[in-house]
Structure formats: structure tokens, C-alpha cells
Enzyme design. Structure first.
Site, PDB file in Angstrom:
ATOM      1  N   GLU A   1      -5.863 -18.416   1.354  1.00 40.68           N
ATOM      2  CA  GLU A   1      -5.762 -17.458   2.455  1.00 40.68           C
ATOM      3  C   GLU A   1      -6.921 -16.457   2.437  1.00 40.68           C
ATOM      4  O   GLU A   1      -7.288 -15.912   3.473  1.00 40.68           O
ATOM      5  CB  GLU A   1      -4.432 -16.691   2.387  1.00 40.68           C
ATOM      6  CG  GLU A   1      -3.207 -17.517   2.746  1.00 40.68           C
ATOM      7  CD  GLU A   1      -2.754 -18.409   1.586  1.00 40.68           C
ATOM      8  OE1 GLU A   1      -3.313 -18.278   0.475  1.00 40.68           O
ATOM      9  OE2 GLU A   1      -1.866 -19.246   1.823  1.00 40.68           O
TER      10      GLU A   1
ATOM     11  N   SER B   1       0.809  -1.223   0.000  1.00 38.81           N
ATOM     12  CA  SER B   1       0.000   0.000   0.000  1.00 38.81           C
ATOM     13  C   SER B   1       0.837   1.265   0.000  1.00 38.81           C
ATOM     14  O   SER B   1       1.938   1.303   0.548  1.00 38.81           O
ATOM     15  CB  SER B   1      -0.900   0.040   1.243  1.00 38.81           C
ATOM     16  OG  SER B   1      -1.848  -0.969   1.188  1.00 38.81           O
TER      17      SER B   1
END
Lengths: 386, 352, 386, 352
Positions: free
Chosen positions: A246, A131
């Protein structure tokens, strides 16, 4: 004590496998670390990390040749379920869950031989640099840049939400290596030691007044050329290819389930256990949780059958996070003035409505905001035009 | 100008006057005071007293503005918008009951009196187990806001009200920190010397509950405004996120909910000013407080969500509003308490 | 009986005015028409229409010179409140509320002299032709077209949701008179007698199994040139200019208030009056209604002060319709199997959960869907960019 | 292929077989049958019997498919998607209890048996005030679905179950129309001749409640699909309305809610097949039925809203789905009833 080596475990049927894990946790997991109210630092989880490492249990999904357990997705799920049930803390697992699988699939032999053992030994602790302040849900806006300059990449830019970066000595990054490429092209995958000159880590205090997140700045950092993984400009495709089962875990009923039990405890403490209006609300939440578990099981069953998950798994994440939040909102509502307390009520960690309320907030933000998840459902699941 | 227009203008003057203590948009003072002792600023408190705010709701004959609760909720709304931590609401509650020198000292800002009336969580019942015998007070009071900054406590006992100096022997104060950076005091009185005082807290509690609703109204207004600014500024996928329809509709819903809260609080204030029937007043207060508790948390939660990751940092101001709402939403009765009270008090309308 | 002429009423203060209206309604309103479950046809409301006409009460907002009462917006509101309180049915009021004001403001003297008396006498019953199948919320897509051909307009196209068109002998239309104009330009306002050749009316049965709505088709209908109102191509501006305090009424608490009383009756019938879970829900709805009334009063106060309403009055409409719907949804939930009955329970018109549930559905659709209202709030009230 | 995969394939075959009675997307038959007597088609009913559906949930030893409730809910879902009005759920309830010739006649489609067990609104209690003495039945039964088409009623009395021919003396049937175009029968038995029958309706009621949840699941699925088509087709402001983000997010929410309903119904069916403990089964059924009642109404309401004006016409098929949900949502217990029952039955989980 039975033989708990990965080899021995492989021969067990599921119930036996499950009970082995339970026994192992009871015998080995530090009781003080069960259900920690906040994300722990490596200084706290290191002994447990090393215990798992010694047992050969640290990397359930890695192949055995690289020191993993070589478990199927189904067996990994069992392990995760048992770890969650026991209230095991999440440790600094980015090396295990992200970098290990990436290198095993896309790395060179040299990279594998260098990095994988150091992850298992706890020598390398990894954090994630995806990010950026202006590229959260929108990867096309990624601006951290690596420019090849002889044998090194000259790295400049800024990453944010680098979870537990202060604990880590390595960071993996998505960086722009081609300014002119469109969309998610032109992005590469780079491995960077945190001790290089030009790297600054600044912890960000979060709403829970915890320093879990960091900002990480790169100012003309010189990274050896061979620290690029896989093909240049294919970083995002590789990162995406690693998104396996996941994604199921983002929708696990664990948090909501934990919170609902605490809600009941709080209601008892507030004298509301038999209050009909509370009961009505509580029953709705119980039903919501039970149905969420049923939906979760359908996706888990896909994983157990070895199928890959589709975009529809986003539904689990949206539903779990919002259910978890409804539960903690109910806590605030019934807690009276205790809702405002900074610390647990009467020092009892199980009675901390404001803490759980705050901790439930980011679950609808991280891993792609629920708004983004709904975009995905509309586009990729419902295939709505436009 | 007719009377109604004049009254509206007076309310606007109250609103404007709040700017003295609430600098537009600047929350540095608020941040600096968090988690300090006593959690507010004594100089600002004196300024608040100089402005006459603790007595604003009192009749002109008792030194008030004559603007009643309609004036006080406007002020409380503005202080909420600025997250002002100074304990105006408890002090105004004391002012409603006190008289003579204690009132004068309170209004002068020289002696801060905080009521200590609560003995059970989530209760609006000032009836007490605390006893006052031979000028000695014995009992235990909970959730006393900003207790660390008080000079006196105005304590409810079975025998009536009493004033107790904070520093008196037999007064033990334990402070718990609150999410907004303030404190709740738990006060144990063990034969503490106390001065009896006439009156009761019935009306004062209603006013405090309604003023708290107004404070929540103000903090929600500002949280919403900050969020709208963020939506207009933050760019994703090449556009300000305010251009995404799902967020636009969410913003529209927040606006509607805020306006309902405003209408509820302001109409309750009018009821308190114009109605003498206590059950009617209580129903109006319960309606406003239930709405304010729910809506302020709804708006501040959504404000965090709409800010995305940045909203989950302590650096972003928006979180201060959520934390303030968490603390104030349940003061003077939670939403469930007020809904239950409303159901018991409010007459059904049969005219529909 | 006091003097109830518009002249006499003008001299009364508000309480006296209000009580005059109450008395008038008690004395004159047909009891069988109170709170009708469905929209009535003109055959049913005609006697009441003529009663109002004879009393001079039919057109509260028109100036007295044209036979109206010349009331201020504040006084009109009082009248509306009392009519609603008494449960008066809505009659075919398009002549009174739409065409009358339009002609008074934009019409020629000849148009006024011809049409206004015929509205008051009940000779002309009007219906509205704005919506088209592909131009609901989106007026730019309006396709019904009028082309000047000598002394006549050649009219072709289709209107929908022409409420009670089967009752009407005149229709007013928005029609396209300039194909090349953009957006809401190029639209004119046309008055059309329903008996012209080429007009077909087809009632649409609605979800309530009622024929309130119609589709109206125009196939080369020749309309006299002088039936255009005001300037050519300015039809939409005129129509918009007429939107006055009537927008307030879309947000009136009337429907929700009526429904809430019926909900309580139903709860009593189902033995739930003291059920704590029902009580909790019912109290929330009561609070929602009380707060809605408070918000409504703020807007009504603006009207009483003679101020014009802004775009924010959309909030009332959204909130009222959704509250009304929540109430009727609660009815269905508690009614047990009765929720499925087509007719009122035990023939008692007050106990008809399924009917009220269905009737509440379109309130979030008509008059601009709630989605459109939220667009308006975001754009014009919150002024969000984009 | 492993056992689980084989079972999934069998379920898919059941699903596919429903196409025999549910022509894809064509609701003309359904429209034509609305508000007729008996509200369904006898030829179709015989076809349903030929397909073996009333006994589908029975064990293979009793002539069933062996697919249990997991098979039956798949079938009921498909019939719901087609709004099929034929009374499969009540007939299957009867099949669970009957044996011998009455069962054979029912399954052959020659004699339709409808249970009449309910004496109070919103009840799941088959305990009755109706009496059966000396072969004569006296009492009153409510909300008997499609009663006008029954040949026999299977009636619960204090003394046990009994079969009563519809045409028997002392049987008075009054029909009330329902919003979906069917009927509810109120049946008064006045010393009507009746044949006692062993057994009870406990298990059959649970299966009927769950099958109704599955029927609601199916009708919601189809209502949602029709709505998605409409969103993709309807153009406003020059774009398909499916491109508006607020509607896209609404559609995503409907999808999530539908999937929760699906998971709830299917897991309850598995519980009924695998668990013998009645309270555990009842808790699972209550969970599924409460969810189905709420969610089917939520989805069909939103479907109307998303259709805009056209959704409010009787011509648009979408309204048929809302009306069907209105009738079926509360059959075999409303959402509040099932939530209350769940709270009383379901064990709290302590493992969290």
C-alpha cells in the site's frame, strides 16, 4: 457478461483480467461519482460498496476463505490501476485495507468470525485512530491510554485526523498500555465501537472547507477486554507489519497525472495553449510526470515480482506530492483572477484551479510529512550517520 | 534630523496608525466577515475614510498626505498583515481619478466608489468594449472586487470614464465567492444611466497593482511570523521543531525571499513618487508585482507545510493567509503578465 | 586634470567625487587588466598598486595621519562602486583592508610605524592565515599553535586557503595560544615574515586550474615575541571587531550583474536572443538581479547613514552567490557543446561560459558557506530556539 | 529462473565486466590522461574492443550481445562512474552503421572510427552542408569528440555517409581542449578523398544520445557516493556533517533526482529495444537526455558545494566529475533542445 466471480477471474491471464475489470466498472460504477472533487461520505459511496460486496470484489487482498478475492499483489495492482483510471472514488475502506488484514493475521478466531463478515456486508464501517495532536510523526509521544479495569479497558485520550469518523461505527486505535515502556513499546491495538458512552466526535473543517477529518475524544470509555488485538504492548509492531505494498500507492502518479490533464485544459481556456513560456513549463511538467511514472513502474515491478518494498519507496511519495503541487501551482499562476474563485470556473468541475491547488497541499503532509520522509531516506536508504 | 530621517519617521507614523483597524494578531473580525455580504464592514470602512487613507497617496494639494506611494505601500502592507477586507485599494484607485462632489463623498465614507474596468481575465488593459452613448452605458465588466458593497461603479468605456450608481436600472450584478471569503462581481450594463467623468485609469492601475503587491507583502510577513512562532512552540521528538536544521534553513530562505519582496515593493514606490516617465514606473510596478505574487504564494504555501496537519484545518489562522494570497496574487496582473510587461518595458543595463 | 589629492577630494560633493574617480580610472587604470577572468598575481597588479600609492589613494579607509584617505564609509562605497563599474581587478589588498585597520586599532606605536608605511609602499605584501583543514567554519577547532619560548613564539601547524601566499612576504595568523581555553578563546593574532625558516608554501591548483590558493605549513618557526598584535588570547575578538561594512561587499551585485550581461551576449551568439523560452528565463534573472540590487541598496544606505550592519547582511551574500550561480548555470545550459570548452569561445574573453560557471562555484563556499550563513540567519536574525 | 530474471542477470554480468576497465575508486589513470594527446589510452581502447563493447548493442546476428540498449546503457553507466575517457560512445555509433572490413577493423581495435556529423552547435541534425562529389569530401565538422585519436572519420555529407582517413590529404584537424581534459575537433575537409558508405546516422545518433545520458547517470552516481562518504567523514562542530539535517535532506533530494534519472534512462533503453517507431524512440531518448543533462549538473554542483572548500581544489576527485558533466551534458543535444524535441514528438496522454 462473462463470469466475474473471484474464482473465474483467477483463471484469466493479465490482459483478460484487466479488461474484465474495465467492463465491470463501465457497467457498474455510478457515473456521477467519477473523479469527485472532494472525499465522499459513506452515504454517497454505499451503493457502490454494496455492489462490490455482492460481486465478491470488495476485498481483493483477503484470502478467499474469508470472503476475499485472494489476489496476488500484482493482480491487486492491476485492479487499483483500473479503478484509478476509471476515476473511482475512494470509499470508507479502512475495514477492508487495515482491520481485515490485521485480524486475519493477528486476530483470534472469534474476532475474525465476528468482524470480517460485518465489514464485507457494510454493517461495520471503520475509521482509524493513530494520530494525536502531539503525536503526529512522533509515535513515542502517544498519550491516549487504556488501563485494564476488570473485564474492561478504561480508555482516555484524544485522536485527531480520524478521517470520516462521522461515517464510522467502529474505530481502531493505537493506545498506550504501558506508561513506562520506551519509544514505540507499550502501545496496543484496540477495537472500539463508536457508540460507547464517553466518545465524542468533532468534525474539523479543512482548508478545502470539507469535513473529511475529525477529532475524536475518549472520556473514561469502557471497552471490553477482548477487543484488544494480538499481544498487549505489541500494537505498533503489528501496525507496521501491515504496511505492505500500500505504501506504493502513496506515490502513485494518479494525482499528478489527473492534475496535468486539467492544467492543459485550463491553459486552453486561458488562451495559453501555444504560449511558448507556458509550453516550456508544461513540457517540464510532462517530463517530470513521465519520469515519475518510470520510477513508479520500477517499484510496481518489485511488487509484481512479489518482493517487499524497502524504505526507498518514500522517494515516490515525496516526488509525487511535490510534482502534483508544482502542477497546481502552475494552474494558479496561469489562471488569472480565476485563481481566487471558490467554485469551479463557469461551473465546470474540470476547471477548478483553486480547488486542486488546495487539495494538493496536504499530500506532502499526510502519511508522514515529506520532511519525515526525507529523514527516512537519509537514515534508512542512504544510511548517513548521526 | 535631516529630511530623509523625517520622511522615515512619517512613514513609521503611517505604519503605527494602521493599528486602529488591525488589532494585533486578532483575526476574529476577519473570520466573521468571510462569506458574508458584502464581505466587509461598513463601519470599519467609514473609520478608514475618517483616517484619510483612500487619499493618502494623493499630493497634499489634492488633500493627500504628501507621503505618496511610499506612504501608501506602508499602509497597504499593514492592512495585508491584518487581512483587512475593506476595499481600500479599489477606492484609492477611484480617488486618484475623481474630483469634486464624488471625490468628497468617497473620502467622507458616505459613498463607496469601486472601479469596474476589466473585461478580460489577467489583463491590465483598461481599454474597453463597453460603450457610453447619450449618457447610457452598455457592456460587461469582470472581477470587480467587493462589488456587492459599492454605491457607485467607476466604469471605463471606449468614450472615457463614467460613474454609474449600483442601483441604477440596467445594472446587473452577479457575485462569485472568492477563496478568501470575499466576492468578485460580474457586472452587466444594459443602457444604464451614467455620468461621464474626465481622466483615465493609467496611473491609478499602476498604483493599485503596487498597493496589491504591498498588501501581499504584509500578509506574507504575518504568515511568516505566525509560522516562526509555531516552529518555536511545536514540540516533536522532544524538541521544538525550530531546532531542526532543515526547517531553520527553510525559514532563512523564506526570510530572504520576503526581504527581496520588501525591497522590490519599496523601491517601486519610490520610483512612482520620483519618476514621471510612465514606462519606467510600469517596469518598477511589474517587477514588484511579479515578485509579490510569486513570493506571497511561496511563503504562504510553505507556512502551511511547516504547520503540518494543523495547517490544513480551517481553524488554524495560517490558512486564511494562503487563501488571501490566492485571491490577491493575480489581481491587477499575474506574475507571468508582469514579467512579460517588464521584459518589454525595462531597459537593459549595459553598465555591468 | 583636477587636483586628486585626498585633501582636495574631501571638499567635493558626492557627484563630483564620483566623477573624479571615474576620470582617474580612465586615465590611469591599465586597460588590459579590466575584468580579468582570474585573480591576478602581484606581478601583474604591482604597477597599478604603485599608481594608487603615489596618488595617495591606496588606503581609502585609513586615517590621513597614517597615509590613508580618511574617507567615510559612504565615500568608500562610492569608490568601490566606481572601481567595480570600471572592472578594476582586485589586487593583493590584505595589508590595506585587514592588517592596516587592525594595527591602527590594536597595534603598538612601534608596530604602526614599522608596518603601515611598508604596506603603502608595496614593500610588504600580506596574506591571510585564518582557515585550517579542519577549522573552516568551525574556529573552535583551530590547531595551529604558538608557544612562548623565551623571546620567541614557537609556531607549528598548517593553514589553508592562504590566498596568493606565493605573492606575499608577510602573513597574519590566528593561532592557538591557550590549549585549555574554550571555543574561540585562547586564540591570538600573530604577524609572521614568510622568509623565516620552517615555513613552506604549497600552491593548491583550484577548479579553475589556477594557483590562487595555497597551503602554508609552519614547522617550529620562531617568531619574535613582539609580533603578537593586541592582547594575548583575544585574537578572534579583534578579528571580528574588524568586520565592518566589508561584509556588504560579499553581497554586492557586481558578479551577478557582470554575468548577466555575458549571458545575454552568449544568447545572442547562440541565436537565442529572441527565443521565448530563453527570454522567459532571462527576464526572471533580470528581475532577480534588479530586486537584489534594491535589497543591496537598503544595506548600502545603512552604511551611508553610518549605521553598523547586523547579522542580516548574510542574506545578501546568500542571495547574490546563488543568483550568480543560476546565471552561469543558464549559460552552460544554452551554450551547447561550447559549455565544455576549456578556453573562451573563439578566443573572446567575454564568451566563456564554462569559465564563469566554475568561477561562480566558490562564491557560495568562501566567506562562510551558504549553509553557515543560513544557520546565522536562523539563529541571529530569526532568533529561532534550539 | 524466468526470462525476465535471466535478462536481469545478464545485465548484471555486463555491469560486473566493466570493472576490467574501471578500477574501483582509483582515478589515477584518468588524472594522468587529462590534457594529453589524444586524451585516452590506446591500450585501454584495445582492451575495450577485446571485451566486445563497441558492438554490445548490436543484435546477435550482427555480432552483438543481444542485450541491446538495455545492456549498453548499463555499460555506459559504469564507464561514466569511472570517468573513462576512451571514445566508446562515438565508436559504437560508427559500429551501428559500418559493415564489412571497416566494421571488423573497428571492432578489432585496430582502426578507430569516429563519426563527424555536426555542423552547428547544439544540433541533432545530421543533415549536412558538406558535399561528397567524385569521391572527394568538402565541408566543416564541429565538436568531434577525441578526434585526435581517430584513424578514420565517418562523415555525413549531403550525398550520404563517407569514410575518410584522418591522415588523408585535405583533412585539417584543429583541437580545442575541453574542461574534462579531452578535446573537441574541428575538421575541415577540402576535397579530401573519401569512401562512400551506405546508411544513415538517425538511429545511431539516438543511441549515442541515450548512451551519453547513461554515462552521465554513472558519473552522477559515483559523485554522489563520494559526497556521501565525505559527509560521513568530515567533522565540524564535533560531529560528522552528515548529521546536520539540512545536509541530510539535501542528500535525500539528490538521491530522488538520481533515481528519476536512472528510471528515465533505463526506460528509454527499453523503449529503443522494444519499439520500432522512430518518433516514439526519439521522445524517450529526449526525455532521458534532458533529465540526465540537468540532473548530472545538479548533482555534481551540489557535490562541490557539499565538499566545501576542498571541493574547489583540483586535487579533490569530486571536481573531475563536475568537469566531465560540464562536457557531456550538452553532447548529442542540450536539455533545452531535447525538451523542445520531446514537446514536438511525444503524444499527450489523455487517459488521466
Amino acid at each position: 457478461m462473462p463470469d466475474l466471480s473471484p474464482e473465474a477471474l483467477a483463471s484469466l491471464d493479465e490482459p483478460a483480467f484487466r479488461s474484465c475489470i474495465r467492463e465491470f466498472l463501465v457497467a457498474n460504477y455510478p457515473p456521477a461519482l467519477r473523479n469527485p472533487p472532494k472525499r465522499l461520505h459513506f452515504r454517497d459511496t454505499k451503493p457502490w460498496y454494496l455492489t462490490l460486496s455482492r460481486a465478491g470484489w470488495l476485498a481483493p487482498g483477503w484470502p478467499r476463505e474469508w470472503g476475499g478475492m485472494g489476489l496476488s499483489a500484482a493482480r491487486q495492482l492491476v485492479m487499483i490501476e483500473e479503478f484509478e483510471r476509471h476515476g473511482c472514488a475512494r470509499f470508507n475502506d479502512m475495514g477492508i485495507t487495515m482491520i481485515g488484514p490485521l485480524l486475519i493475521r493477528f486476530g483470534t478466531d472469534a474476532q475474525k468470525r465476528f468482524f470480517l463478515p460485518k465489514i464485507l456486508s457494510g454493517e461495520h464501517i471503520w475509521c482509524q485512530g493513530y494520530s494525536e495532536p502531539n503525536a503526529g510523526s512522533d509515535l513515542a509521544s502517544l498519550r491516549t491510554e487504556a488501563v485494564l479495569d476488570g473485564d474492561h479497558w478504561a480508555l482516555n485520550g484524544q485522536k485527531t485526523w480520524t478521517t470520516l469518523a462521522t461515517d464510522a461505527n467502529w474505530i481502531f486505535l493505537l493506545v498506550r498500555t504501558d506508561r513506562n515502556a520506551k519509544q514505540q513499546q507499550g502501545i496496543s491495538f484496540l477495537l472500539v465501537p463508536m457508540d460507547l458512552p464517553g466518545i465524542t466526535v468533532r468534525p474539523i473543517i479543512n482548508l478545502d472547507l470539507h469535513d473529511e477529518f475529525c477529532e475524536t475524544f475518549f472520556d473514561n470509555v469502557r471497552v471490553p477486554r477482548e477487543n484488544l488485538v494480538g499481544e498487549i504492548n505489541r500494537g505498533w509492531s503489528m501496525a507496521k507489519a501491515l504496511l505492505g505494498f500500500e505504501r506504493l500507492l502513496l506515490g502513485s502518479p494518479k494525482q499528478a497525472s489527473y492534475a496535468l490533464a486539467r492544467l492543459r485544459l485550463l491553459a486552453e481556456r486561458m488562451g495559453l495553449a501555444d504560449d511558448p513560456s507556458f509550453q516550456d513549463r508544461y513540457t517540464r511538467l510532462r517530463l517530470d510526470l513521465a519520469d515519475h511514472k518510470a520510477l513508479y513502474e520500477d517499484f510496481a515491478e518489485q511488487v509484481r515480482r512479489g518482493e517487499s518494498l524497502g524504505a526507498d519507496v518514500s522517494m515516490l511519495k515525496v516526488n509525487q506530492s511535490e510534482l502534483y503541487q508544482r502542477i497546481t501551482e502552475t494552474m494558479l499562476e496561469i489562471a488569472g483572477e480565476n485563481a481566487g474563485l471558490l467554485e469551479p470556473m463557469g461551473g465546470n468541475r474540470e476547471l477548478h484551479p483553486s480547488g486542486l491547488f488546495i487539495q494538493s497541499r496536504p499530500t506532502s503532509i499526510y502519511g508522514g510529512t515529506n520532511e519525515i520522509q526525507r529523514n527516512i531516506i537519509a537514515k534508512n536508504v542512504l544510511e548517513l550517520p548521526g | 534630523m535631516d529630511q530623509a530621517a523625517e520622511f522615515r519617521e512619517s512613514l513609521q507614523m503611517v505604519r503605527d496608525s494602521a493599528a486602529a483597524v488591525v488589532p494585533h494578531g486578532d483575526l476574529r473580525r476577519i473570520r466573521a466577515l468571510r462569506f458574508t455580504d458584502p464581505g466587509f464592514d461598513r463601519a470599519t470602512w467609514r473609520q478608514i475614510c475618517d483616517l484619510g487613507w483612500p487619499s493618502l497617496a494623493l499630493p497634499e494639494s489634492e488633500g493627500g498626505s504628501g507621503l505618496g506611494m511610499r506612504g501608501f505601500v506602508v499602509l497597504a502592507e499593514e492592512l495585508g498583515a491584518g487581512l483587512v477586507p475593506e476595499p481600500l485599494v479599489p477606492a484609492a484607485m477611484a480617488a486618484r481619478v475623481l474630483s469634486g462632489a464624488p471625490l468628497a463623498d468617497l473620502l467622507a465614507g458616505t459613498s463607496l466608489v469601486i472601479p469596474a474596468w476589466q473585461e478580460r481575465p489577467n489583463s491590465l488593459d483598461p481599454a474597453a468594449d463597453t460603450t457610453l452613448r447619450n449618457g447610457r452605458l452598455t457592456g460587461r465588466k469582470l472581477f470587480v472586487p467587493m462589488a456587492g458593497g459599492a454605491d457607485f461603479f467607476l466604469v471605463s468605456a471606449r468614450e472615457g470614464l463614467a460613474l454609474v450608481p449600483r442601483e441604477a436600472p440596467g445594472v446587473m450584478l452577479v457575485l462569485d465567492r472568492t477563496q478568501d471569503g470575499g466576492t468578485f462581481g460580474t457586472i452587466t450594463f444594459d443602457h444604464a444611466p451614467a455620468t461621464p467623468f474626465p481622466g483615465n485609469l493609467d496611473r491609478a492601475l499602476e498604483e493599485a497593482a503596487l498597493a496589491t503587491a504591498a498588501y501581499l507583502l504584509g500578509l506574507s510577513r504575518r504568515a511568516f511570523a505566525i509560522t516562526l512562532d509555531y516552529l518555536a512552540t511545536r514540540v516533536q521528538f522532544g524538541q521544538p521543531i525550530a531546532s531542526f536544521q532543515a526547517l531553520r534553513h527553510r525559514a532563512a530562505d523564506l526570510k530572504i525571499q520576503w526581504e527581496l519582496m520588501r525591497a522590490s515593493v519599496q523601491s517601486a514606490a519610490a520610483t512612482l513618487d520620483l519618476e514621471s516617465d510612465l514606462p519606467v514606473c510600469r517596469a518598477a510596478v511589474s517587477r514588484a508585482k511579479a515578485r509579490a505574487a510569486d513570493t506571497s504564494l511561496f511563503i504562504t504555501r510553505q507556512a502551511i507545510q511547516l504547520h503540518g496537519g494543523i495547517g490544513y484545518t480551517d481553524e488554524a489562522d495560517i490558512g486564511l493567509f494562503l487563501r488571501k494570497a490566492m485571491v490577491h496574487a493575480n489581481l491587477y496582473g499575474s506574475a507571468p503578465l508582469h514579467r512579460t510587461r517588464y521584459a518589454a518595458l525595462a531597459l537593459e543595463e549595459h553598465d555591468a
